[in-house]
Design a protein around this motif. Structure first.
Motif, PDB file in Angstrom:
ATOM      1  N   LEU A 101       0.836  -1.203   0.000  1.00  0.00           N
ATOM      2  CA  LEU A 101       0.000   0.000   0.000  1.00  0.00           C
ATOM      3  C   LEU A 101       0.875   1.258   0.000  1.00  0.00           C
ATOM      4  CD1 LEU A 101      -3.082   0.222   0.071  1.00  0.00           C
ATOM      5  CD2 LEU A 101      -2.884   0.810   2.495  1.00  0.00           C
ATOM      6  N   THR A 102       1.931   1.238   0.828  1.00  0.00           N
ATOM      7  CA  THR A 102       2.841   2.388   0.869  1.00  0.00           C
ATOM      8  C   THR A 102       3.451   2.618  -0.507  1.00  0.00           C
ATOM      9  OG1 THR A 102       3.396   1.622   3.077  1.00  0.00           O
ATOM     10  CG2 THR A 102       4.731   3.396   2.189  1.00  0.00           C
ATOM     11  N   ALA A 103       3.879   1.510  -1.146  1.00  0.00           N
ATOM     12  CA  ALA A 103       4.476   1.631  -2.478  1.00  0.00           C
ATOM     13  C   ALA A 103       3.468   2.214  -3.457  1.00  0.00           C
ATOM     14  CB  ALA A 103       4.964   0.272  -2.953  1.00  0.00           C
ATOM     15  N   ALA A 104       2.219   1.738  -3.369  1.00  0.00           N
ATOM     16  CA  ALA A 104       1.196   2.248  -4.286  1.00  0.00           C
ATOM     17  C   ALA A 104       1.005   3.749  -4.081  1.00  0.00           C
ATOM     18  CB  ALA A 104      -0.113   1.500  -4.079  1.00  0.00           C
ATOM     19  N   VAL A 105       1.045   4.184  -2.813  1.00  0.00           N
ATOM     20  CA  VAL A 105       0.886   5.612  -2.530  1.00  0.00           C
ATOM     21  C   VAL A 105       2.059   6.399  -3.130  1.00  0.00           C
ATOM     22  CG1 VAL A 105       0.891   7.356  -0.702  1.00  0.00           C
ATOM     23  CG2 VAL A 105      -0.517   5.309  -0.476  1.00  0.00           C
ATOM     24  N   VAL A 106       3.285   5.865  -2.995  1.00  0.00           N
ATOM     25  CA  VAL A 106       4.449   6.532  -3.583  1.00  0.00           C
ATOM     26  C   VAL A 106       4.273   6.655  -5.097  1.00  0.00           C
ATOM     27  CG1 VAL A 106       6.936   6.357  -3.987  1.00  0.00           C
ATOM     28  CG2 VAL A 106       6.011   5.790  -1.750  1.00  0.00           C
ATOM     29  N   GLY A 107       3.841   5.536  -5.722  1.00  0.00           N
ATOM     30  CA  GLY A 107       3.628   5.563  -7.165  1.00  0.00           C
ATOM     31  C   GLY A 107       2.560   6.557  -7.560  1.00  0.00           C
ATOM     32  N   LEU A 108       1.501   6.616  -6.748  1.00  0.00           N
ATOM     33  CA  LEU A 108       0.399   7.547  -7.005  1.00  0.00           C
ATOM     34  C   LEU A 108       0.901   8.990  -6.942  1.00  0.00           C
ATOM     35  CD1 LEU A 108      -2.616   6.980  -7.520  1.00  0.00           C
ATOM     36  CD2 LEU A 108      -3.030   7.600  -5.150  1.00  0.00           C
ATOM     37  N   LEU A 109       1.739   9.274  -5.931  1.00  0.00           N
ATOM     38  CA  LEU A 109       2.297  10.628  -5.805  1.00  0.00           C
ATOM     39  C   LEU A 109       3.129  10.980  -7.038  1.00  0.00           C
ATOM     40  CD1 LEU A 109       3.453  10.770  -2.067  1.00  0.00           C
ATOM     41  CD2 LEU A 109       1.630  12.073  -3.131  1.00  0.00           C
ATOM     42  N   ASN A 110       3.999  10.023  -7.452  1.00  0.00           N
ATOM     43  CA  ASN A 110       4.790  10.237  -8.672  1.00  0.00           C
ATOM     44  C   ASN A 110       3.874  10.543  -9.843  1.00  0.00           C
ATOM     45  OD1 ASN A 110       7.423   9.788  -7.781  1.00  0.00           O
ATOM     46  ND2 ASN A 110       7.204   7.579  -7.918  1.00  0.00           N
ATOM     47  N   GLY A 111       2.866   9.669 -10.013  1.00  0.00           N
ATOM     48  CA  GLY A 111       1.985   9.788 -11.164  1.00  0.00           C
ATOM     49  C   GLY A 111       1.193  11.086 -11.151  1.00  0.00           C
ATOM     50  N   VAL A 112       0.675  11.465  -9.982  1.00  0.00           N
ATOM     51  CA  VAL A 112      -0.115  12.697  -9.896  1.00  0.00           C
ATOM     52  C   VAL A 112       0.775  13.902 -10.199  1.00  0.00           C
ATOM     53  CG1 VAL A 112      -1.327  14.223  -8.299  1.00  0.00           C
ATOM     54  CG2 VAL A 112      -1.872  11.799  -8.346  1.00  0.00           C
ATOM     55  N   ALA A 113       2.003  13.892  -9.639  1.00  0.00           N
ATOM     56  CA  ALA A 113       2.908  15.016  -9.896  1.00  0.00           C
ATOM     57  C   ALA A 113       3.203  15.123 -11.394  1.00  0.00           C
ATOM     58  CB  ALA A 113       4.211  14.845  -9.112  1.00  0.00           C
ATOM     59  N   VAL A 114       3.395  13.966 -12.057  1.00  0.00           N
ATOM     60  CA  VAL A 114       3.752  13.993 -13.474  1.00  0.00           C
ATOM     61  C   VAL A 114       2.556  14.356 -14.343  1.00  0.00           C
ATOM     62  CG1 VAL A 114       4.496  12.563 -15.413  1.00  0.00           C
ATOM     63  CG2 VAL A 114       5.667  12.385 -13.223  1.00  0.00           C
ATOM     64  N   THR A 115       1.387  13.730 -14.078  1.00  0.00           N
ATOM     65  CA  THR A 115       0.260  13.948 -14.987  1.00  0.00           C
ATOM     66  C   THR A 115      -0.518  15.211 -14.651  1.00  0.00           C
ATOM     67  OG1 THR A 115      -1.143  12.525 -13.632  1.00  0.00           O
ATOM     68  CG2 THR A 115      -0.006  11.503 -15.469  1.00  0.00           C
ATOM     69  N   PHE A 117       0.174  17.764 -12.339  1.00  0.00           N
ATOM     70  CA  PHE A 117       0.899  19.010 -12.097  1.00  0.00           C
ATOM     71  C   PHE A 117       2.002  19.251 -13.119  1.00  0.00           C
ATOM     72  CE2 PHE A 117      -0.771  17.857  -7.873  1.00  0.00           C
ATOM     73  CZ  PHE A 117      -1.603  18.937  -7.702  1.00  0.00           C
ATOM     74  N   ARG A 118       2.105  18.340 -14.089  1.00  0.00           N
ATOM     75  CA  ARG A 118       3.062  18.499 -15.188  1.00  0.00           C
ATOM     76  C   ARG A 118       4.485  18.745 -14.731  1.00  0.00           C
ATOM     77  NH1 ARG A 118       0.141  22.044 -19.775  1.00  0.00           N
ATOM     78  NH2 ARG A 118      -1.875  21.017 -19.735  1.00  0.00           N
ATOM     79  N   VAL A 119       4.870  18.085 -13.649  1.00  0.00           N
ATOM     80  CA  VAL A 119       6.258  18.154 -13.221  1.00  0.00           C
ATOM     81  C   VAL A 119       7.024  17.166 -14.084  1.00  0.00           C
ATOM     82  CG1 VAL A 119       7.818  17.825 -11.273  1.00  0.00           C
ATOM     83  CG2 VAL A 119       5.522  18.697 -10.880  1.00  0.00           C
ATOM     84  N   HIS A 120       8.249  17.541 -14.476  1.00  0.00           N
ATOM     85  CA  HIS A 120       9.039  16.621 -15.284  1.00  0.00           C
ATOM     86  C   HIS A 120       9.268  15.321 -14.495  1.00  0.00           C
ATOM     87  CE1 HIS A 120      12.215  14.936 -17.667  1.00  0.00           C
ATOM     88  NE2 HIS A 120      11.904  15.802 -18.614  1.00  0.00           N
ATOM     89  N   PRO A 121       9.116  14.142 -15.143  1.00  0.00           N
ATOM     90  CA  PRO A 121       9.233  12.874 -14.417  1.00  0.00           C
ATOM     91  C   PRO A 121      10.485  12.778 -13.565  1.00  0.00           C
ATOM     92  CG  PRO A 121       8.643  12.456 -16.691  1.00  0.00           C
ATOM     93  CD  PRO A 121       8.795  13.934 -16.557  1.00  0.00           C
ATOM     94  N   ILE A 122      11.607  13.308 -14.088  1.00  0.00           N
ATOM     95  CA  ILE A 122      12.861  13.171 -13.350  1.00  0.00           C
ATOM     96  C   ILE A 122      12.827  13.988 -12.067  1.00  0.00           C
ATOM     97  CG2 ILE A 122      15.279  13.836 -13.473  1.00  0.00           C
ATOM     98  CD1 ILE A 122      14.825  12.942 -16.551  1.00  0.00           C
TER      99      ILE A 122
ATOM    100  N   ALA B 304       8.363  22.618  -7.864  1.00  0.00           N
ATOM    101  CA  ALA B 304       8.105  22.149  -9.231  1.00  0.00           C
ATOM    102  C   ALA B 304       6.610  22.174  -9.534  1.00  0.00           C
ATOM    103  CB  ALA B 304       8.669  20.740  -9.413  1.00  0.00           C
ATOM    104  N   ILE B 305       5.787  21.792  -8.552  1.00  0.00           N
ATOM    105  CA  ILE B 305       4.337  21.815  -8.750  1.00  0.00           C
ATOM    106  C   ILE B 305       3.866  23.251  -8.974  1.00  0.00           C
ATOM    107  CG2 ILE B 305       2.142  21.553  -7.513  1.00  0.00           C
ATOM    108  CD1 ILE B 305       3.161  18.942  -6.426  1.00  0.00           C
ATOM    109  N   PHE B 306       4.468  24.182  -8.210  1.00  0.00           N
ATOM    110  CA  PHE B 306       4.159  25.596  -8.345  1.00  0.00           C
ATOM    111  C   PHE B 306       4.342  26.054  -9.793  1.00  0.00           C
ATOM    112  CE2 PHE B 306       5.833  29.976  -8.155  1.00  0.00           C
ATOM    113  CZ  PHE B 306       4.801  30.604  -7.489  1.00  0.00           C
TER     114      PHE B 306
END
Lengths: 313, 314
Positions: A101-115, A117-122, B304-306
């Motif tokens: 579950l923790t891993a899924a949450v980490v992945g979700l955070l990555n995914g939400v930030a990328v999709t 909030f358009r943060v660069h994946p890196i 970065a989100i900002f």
């Protein structure tokens, strides 16, 4: 050109150039078998499997993310955090779901930030690496603790005479094959990575990209479970190498880091090649520090051989 | 409505580092008023000088849509060259020149891979970093090397009007970089690549060459940071945390330079000062290593989100 010839030079097929890495791997295997007497021993082949299994697990997840033009640098910290959670003093039916579950949450955070909030994946996965690594060090400040005996048995025992790492590897391959090459989701991954137009053909780009990041984290957590069973304790730094190693393995297997081109069998070949190189250098008594130099040099070489359109990240 | 939105836009234009800096300063003032003393703050600022110098290169690279993760390896190599005892018989100037040459060479390798071969910058600089770290660990055989020449220590501990010499050096270097970017066409090249590489290319900007040069300067800055870092410790060390790389990216982004934003020196400069203050605040509040990692990660992510939100609203 003959059919066999065509297969070998199919550089721009959707599966990428995996035949040449395969030849290199076969060549390495033959060379090691001829030069080091201990190489083909039953014990060494088993070691090879046990060394490659966590890398295969992490790399399958990494490949899924790379297919959608992403990159997941946080896999290493997820591996570490998982071993930390598993080494807490709690029964298996609590720790394993908690870790996943923790891993899924980490992945979700990555995914939400990328999709969203358009943060660069890196940048996104790098910052989440910091956070996850911090949590891992909070959960288990230094290597230690004990992992439940069930998990240890799940990794070191045998099932119907087959050693457990072999079973883990086969299971990972089956699940990975289903996800990447035998499902609609997998097809969509290739489509999203392949071009800008996937959205216009009715593919839910954001949702599938999000799912790719969650899957990558979950694969990393599975690798963490395997490693925790193997060392029978937790270690906040055990995963450090996996971010770079998994990217190297995926790139070695012909998957294009620009996205859209790649294959599960290529990734497996990449993992096998890395494991063979590490094993070979161990048998030849090469210094551990030189081994890191060689790994880095391989990554540089493979990356230089993958030309892209754009400069930069 | 229009006045509100223009006010909103004006707030967005200030680098987040300035806001964070003020917040941290007030926090420190409330928590530990006796820490607000130029001598003490100067000592804390001195600790982040290597980071500040790395950031001067990082901002160029990030603004030209690339990234440099090899600073740790370069600093380690410079550190090893000085403290291993290989060069004890040499006078100071050639040692410094050799170290700068190492930085230039590594930056050039990065730049050629990224610019000419068009390989992914993250992977290239990550791989170069691994190679350098492995090489130094092999040469040092896992043990910390010997002492640092006394001249370096003396320079590091020098103070002018209670301001430590390294801090003055950093400010001077940042000023030089700012003037360089303003006065030469290279600064404009970096700006234009940052906002749109394709249109920069079609407007006649030598994109490849500019990216290579940005990487070379970044490597050089890392070497300079290595010299300062080496002076700061009595003995050479083979341990150098990857947190420097993360912090350099964090400070750069916090300072308003992100992919697609122009290179600007003073925003990231304040960003580095934020980290100096953050270390003080976290140390006084008793935050341990894990907490620090989490806070650093959150800062990068939020900054970065900002920018992600802002580019979406435009």
């Amino acid at each position: 050109m003959s059919k066999v010839g065509q297969i070998f030079v199919r550089a721009n097929s959707r599966h990428g150039l995996w035949t040449i890495p395969l030849l290199v791997a076969v060549f390495c295997f033959a060379g090691l078998a001829a030069s080091a007497a201990d190489f083909v021993s039953r014990q060494n082949i088993l070691n090879l499997f046990a060394q490659a299994t966590p890398l295969i697990l992490v790399s399958i997840g990494q490949m899924i993310v790379i297919l959608v033009k992403g990159l997941d640098l946080s896999v290493g910290s997820v591996v570490s955090l998982t071993t930390g959670i598993l080494s807490l003093n709690a029964p298996v039916y609590v720790t394993v779901p908690a870790a996943m579950l923790t891993a899924a949450v980490v992945g979700l955070l990555n995914g939400v930030a990328v999709t969203r909030f358009r943060v660069h994946p890196i940048i996104a996965t790098l910052s989440i690496t910091g956070i996850t690594q911090g949590v891992a060090m909070f959960v288990r400040p230094s290597a230690g603790g004990t992992v439940a005996p069930e998990i240890v048995a799940l990794v070191s025992g045998q099932l119907f005479g087959v050693y457990m790492p072999v079973i883990w590897t086969i299971a990972a391959i089956l699940v990975g094959w289903k996800i990447v090459h035998a499902s609609r989701f997998g097809l969509h991954l290739f489509a999203i990575g392949g071009g800008e137009t996937a959205g216009t053909f009715g593919i839910a780009e954001q949702r599938n990209t999000l799912a790719a990041y969650v899957l990558s984290s979950c694969f990393a957590a599975t690798a963490g479970i395997f490693l925790a069973g193997r060392i029978a304790s937790g270690d906040p730094n055990i995963g450090t190498q996996y971010a770079v190693d998994s990217i190297t393995a995926v790139a070695l297997g012909g998957t294009q880091l620009a996205g859209g081109i790649g294959s599960l069998h290529g990734t497996l070949i990449g993992c096998g090649l890395l494991a063979l190189i590490a094993n070979g250098m161990n048998l030849l008594n090469v210094s551990a520090f030189i081994q890191t130099v060689v790994k880095g040099a391989i990554l540089l070489l493979v990356i230089a051989l993958q030309p892209r359109k754009n400069i930069g990240l | 409505m229009t006045s509100r939105s223009s006010l909103f836009r004006a707030t967005l234009r200030i680098p987040p580092s300035c806001i964070v800096f003020v917040v941290l300063l007030v926090t420190l003032w409330v928590l530990r008023p006796n820490m607000m003393n130029p001598a003490i703050l100067g000592t804390f600022a001195r600790q982040v000088v290597p980071l500040g110098i790395v950031v001067l290169g990082q901002l160029l690279v990030i603004s030209s849509r690339s990234i440099d993760l090899s600073a740790g390896g370069i600093i380690l190599l410079v550190n090893y060259l000085i403290s291993s005892g290989l060069l004890y018989s040499w006078p100071l100037p050639p040692i410094i020149l050799l170290c700068l040459g190492v930085g230039l060479a590594v930056g050039l390798v990065n730049g050629l891979f990224v610019g000419k071969r068009r390989a992914s910058a993250v992977i290239v600089t990550l791989a170069v970093n691994i190679v350098l770290i492995g090489l130094v660990e092999y040469l040092a055989n896992g043990k910390p090397p010997g002492d640092v020449p006394a001249e370096f220590r003396a320079l590091y501990n020098l103070r002018l009007w209670t301001i430590p010499a390294p801090v003055l050096f950093w400010v001077a270097l940042a000023g030089t970089m700012s003037a360089f970017l303003g006065a030469f066409v290279f600064g404009r090249f970096v700006w234009s690549i940052g906002s749109n590489p394709t249109s920069a290319h079609f407007s006649g900007v030598p994109v490849e060459r500019a990216v290579v040069i940005a990487h070379v300067i970044s490597g050089l800055m890392s070497a300079v940071a290595g010299l300062v870092q080496t002076s700061s410790i009595a003995v050479g060390s083979v341990r150098f945390g990857p947190e420097l790389i993360m912090n350099s990216i964090a400070a750069t982004i916090l300072g308003g330079v992100v992919f697609g934003r122009p290179a600007e020196v003073w925003g990231p400069f304040v960003g580095v000062l934020c980290f100096a203050l953050l270390f003080v605040v976290m140390t006084t509040m008793g935050v341990q290593e894990p907490g620090k990692l989490i806070v650093q990660g959150l800062i990068i992510l939020l900054a970065a989100i900002f920018y992600g939100l802002r580019s979406k609203s435009n």
